[in-house]
Enzyme design. Sequence first.
Site, PDB file in Angstrom:
ATOM      1  N   SER A   1       0.858  -1.192   0.000  1.00 43.47           N
ATOM      2  CA  SER A   1       0.000   0.000   0.000  1.00 43.47           C
ATOM      3  C   SER A   1       0.888   1.233   0.000  1.00 43.47           C
ATOM      4  CB  SER A   1      -0.861  -0.013   1.270  1.00 43.47           C
ATOM      5  OG  SER A   1      -1.516   1.219   1.456  1.00 43.47           O
TER       6      SER A   1
ATOM      7  N   TYR B   1      -1.793  -1.116  10.635  1.00 43.88           N
ATOM      8  CA  TYR B   1      -1.996  -1.477   9.220  1.00 43.88           C
ATOM      9  C   TYR B   1      -0.772  -1.048   8.410  1.00 43.88           C
ATOM     10  CZ  TYR B   1      -4.028  -1.322   4.486  1.00 43.88           C
ATOM     11  OH  TYR B   1      -4.278  -1.489   3.146  1.00 43.88           O
TER      12      TYR B   1
HETATM   13  N1  LIG Z   1      -8.768  -0.055  -1.002  1.00 46.39           N
HETATM   14  C1  LIG Z   1      -7.650   0.614  -0.745  1.00 46.39           C
HETATM   15  O1  LIG Z   1      -7.676   1.858  -0.621  1.00 46.39           O
HETATM   16  C2  LIG Z   1      -6.336  -0.099  -0.673  1.00 46.39           C
HETATM   17  C3  LIG Z   1      -5.155   0.657  -0.820  1.00 46.39           C
HETATM   18  C4  LIG Z   1      -3.920   0.007  -0.729  1.00 46.39           C
HETATM   19  C5  LIG Z   1      -3.862  -1.363  -0.514  1.00 46.39           C
HETATM   20  N2  LIG Z   1      -5.034  -2.066  -0.381  1.00 46.39           N
HETATM   21  C6  LIG Z   1      -4.907  -3.518  -0.168  1.00 46.39           C
HETATM   22  O2  LIG Z   1      -5.514  -4.183  -1.250  1.00 46.39           O
HETATM   23  C7  LIG Z   1      -5.914  -5.495  -0.846  1.00 46.39           C
HETATM   24  C8  LIG Z   1      -7.364  -5.724  -1.280  1.00 46.39           C
HETATM   25  O3  LIG Z   1      -8.185  -4.827  -0.545  1.00 46.39           O
HETATM   26  P1  LIG Z   1      -9.546  -4.184  -1.109  1.00 46.39           P
HETATM   27  O4  LIG Z   1      -9.417  -2.735  -0.937  1.00 46.39           O
HETATM   28  O5  LIG Z   1      -9.863  -4.761  -2.423  1.00 46.39           O
HETATM   29  O6  LIG Z   1     -10.553  -4.674   0.044  1.00 46.39           O
HETATM   30  P2  LIG Z   1     -11.805  -5.657   0.022  1.00 46.39           P
HETATM   31  O7  LIG Z   1     -12.324  -5.625   1.418  1.00 46.39           O
HETATM   32  O8  LIG Z   1     -12.724  -5.299  -1.088  1.00 46.39           O
HETATM   33  O9  LIG Z   1     -11.152  -7.097  -0.309  1.00 46.39           O
HETATM   34  C9  LIG Z   1     -10.420  -7.813   0.617  1.00 46.39           C
HETATM   35  C10 LIG Z   1     -10.752  -9.294   0.465  1.00 46.39           C
HETATM   36  O10 LIG Z   1      -9.900 -10.043   1.362  1.00 46.39           O
HETATM   37  C11 LIG Z   1     -10.699 -11.094   1.892  1.00 46.39           C
HETATM   38  N3  LIG Z   1     -10.153 -11.597   3.151  1.00 46.39           N
HETATM   39  C12 LIG Z   1     -10.145 -10.986   4.371  1.00 46.39           C
HETATM   40  N4  LIG Z   1      -9.620 -11.804   5.292  1.00 46.39           N
HETATM   41  C13 LIG Z   1      -9.272 -12.961   4.654  1.00 46.39           C
HETATM   42  C14 LIG Z   1      -8.689 -14.192   5.078  1.00 46.39           C
HETATM   43  N5  LIG Z   1      -8.354 -14.413   6.367  1.00 46.39           N
HETATM   44  N6  LIG Z   1      -8.457 -15.163   4.149  1.00 46.39           N
HETATM   45  C15 LIG Z   1      -8.815 -14.966   2.854  1.00 46.39           C
HETATM   46  N7  LIG Z   1      -9.404 -13.837   2.403  1.00 46.39           N
HETATM   47  C16 LIG Z   1      -9.611 -12.834   3.289  1.00 46.39           C
HETATM   48  C17 LIG Z   1     -12.067 -10.449   2.085  1.00 46.39           C
HETATM   49  O11 LIG Z   1     -13.106 -11.424   2.240  1.00 46.39           O
HETATM   50  C18 LIG Z   1     -12.198  -9.616   0.821  1.00 46.39           C
HETATM   51  O12 LIG Z   1     -12.818 -10.346  -0.225  1.00 46.39           O
HETATM   52  C19 LIG Z   1      -5.705  -5.538   0.671  1.00 46.39           C
HETATM   53  O13 LIG Z   1      -4.479  -6.196   0.938  1.00 46.39           O
HETATM   54  C20 LIG Z   1      -5.603  -4.077   1.056  1.00 46.39           C
HETATM   55  O14 LIG Z   1      -4.865  -3.881   2.237  1.00 46.39           O
HETATM   56  C21 LIG Z   1      -6.256  -1.470  -0.465  1.00 46.39           C
END
Ligand SMILES: NC(=O)c1ccc[n+]([C@@H]2O[C@H](COP(=O)([O-])OP(=O)(O)OC[C@H]3O[C@@H](n4cnc5c(N)ncnc54)[C@H](O)[C@@H]3O)[C@@H](O)[C@H]2O)c1
Length: 265
Positions: free
Chosen positions: A142, A155
Site C-alpha cells: 500500500s 496497518y
Molecule cells: N482499497 C484501498 O484503498 C487499498 C489501498 C492500498 C492497498 N489495499 C490492499 O488491497 C488489498 C485488497 O483490498 P480491497 O481494498 O480490495 O478490500 P476488500 O475488502 O474489497 O477485499 C479484501 C478481500 O480479502 C478477503 N479476506 C479478508 N480476510 C481474509 C482471510 N483471512 N483469508 C482470505 N481472504 C480474506 C475479504 O473477504 C475480501 O474479499 C488488501 O491487501 C488491502 O490492504 C487497499
Amino acid sequence: MPFDITNKVALISGAASGICLTIAKELLRNGLRGVTIADINKELGEKALQEIKNEFGSNKAIFVLTDVTSMKSFEEAFQKTVNTFKNLDILVNGAGILNESIWQQEIAINVNGTVHGILLALENYILKHKTDSEGVIVNISSIAGVASFPAFPIYSGTKFAILGMTKAFGDEAHYKRTKIRVMAICPGPTDTPLLREISGRNLGEPYEKLLQELLSGIHGQKPESVAKGLVQIVRHASSGGAWCVEDDKEPYEFLWPERENFAPK
Ligand SMILES: NC(=O)c1ccc[n+]([C@@H]2O[C@H](COP(=O)([O-])OP(=O)(O)OC[C@H]3O[C@@H](n4cnc5c(N)ncnc54)[C@H](O)[C@@H]3O)[C@@H](O)[C@H]2O)c1
C-alpha cells in the site's frame, strides 16, 4: 522478453471483492487460462465466480473457501488450483483487512497470510508447477507501506512488512534458484469496501480524528487502475521491486534509499 500472461494460471487471495476481483478479470482479459479465487467470504466468492463465468465462460475460474491465516487452509487452494488447471504461474497475495480494533487479526491476515502465500508458491507450488520457465508473485502492499499513515499505524506496519519481505524474497539469490520474480504493488486509496467502511476501524478517537482529516483530502481511484498497473508489473518488473499506483495514473517504481548514503563516512 516480457512475461507472457497468455495461457498461464493464477491464484489470487482476497479475490472475492474489490481490487483483487478486478485483478482476476483483468488477467483473464489478457489471456489467462485459469484463476483461483481464494477468499474467506463464501457468499462474495460465489458471486465473484458467477460474474467471471458470465463474462469469460465456465471453465476459467474456481472458488476455494480459504483462510490465509491458516497455512493448511491456504495450501488447499494451491492444491485445488494444480488439480484443476495442472499448472500455477502467478500468485497475487491480496487478502487484507484494515481494522486496528482487531489488530492481532489484521497482522495475522496481512502479514502471516502473505508469508504463507509466498512460502507455498516460491518453495513448492509455482516452483514445481509453472507452465514455462518463469513464475511471478505480486504482494499487495500500500501507499501506507511506503509512507507514514498515523491514522492507522498497525496497518501501515503490516504493509511495510510486506515490502521488506518482497525485497528479501525477491532478491537475486532466490530468483537464480527459483526463477520466480517477487514484486509488490502499493496502491493509493482505492474505491473498494475496505475504503468505504474505514471509519471507526481504528484505535479510538484521536485516530478517528486523523482519519477524518485524511479522508477529506483524498478520493478513491478505480480498482481497474490498480489491476492494469499489476498487469504491467507482472509483464515487466524486476524481482524485488515495489510499484506505486495512485490517482488512476501509470505505476511508478518506489526506489529504496541506499543505507550507505546515510552511514557516517
Ligand atoms: N482499497 C484501498 O484503498 C487499498 C489501498 C492500498 C492497498 N489495499 C490492499 O488491497 C488489498 C485488497 O483490498 P480491497 O481494498 O480490495 O478490500 P476488500 O475488502 O474489497 O477485499 C479484501 C478481500 O480479502 C478477503 N479476506 C479478508 N480476510 C481474509 C482471510 N483471512 N483469508 C482470505 N481472504 C480474506 C475479504 O473477504 C475480501 O474479499 C488488501 O491487501 C488491502 O490492504 C487497499
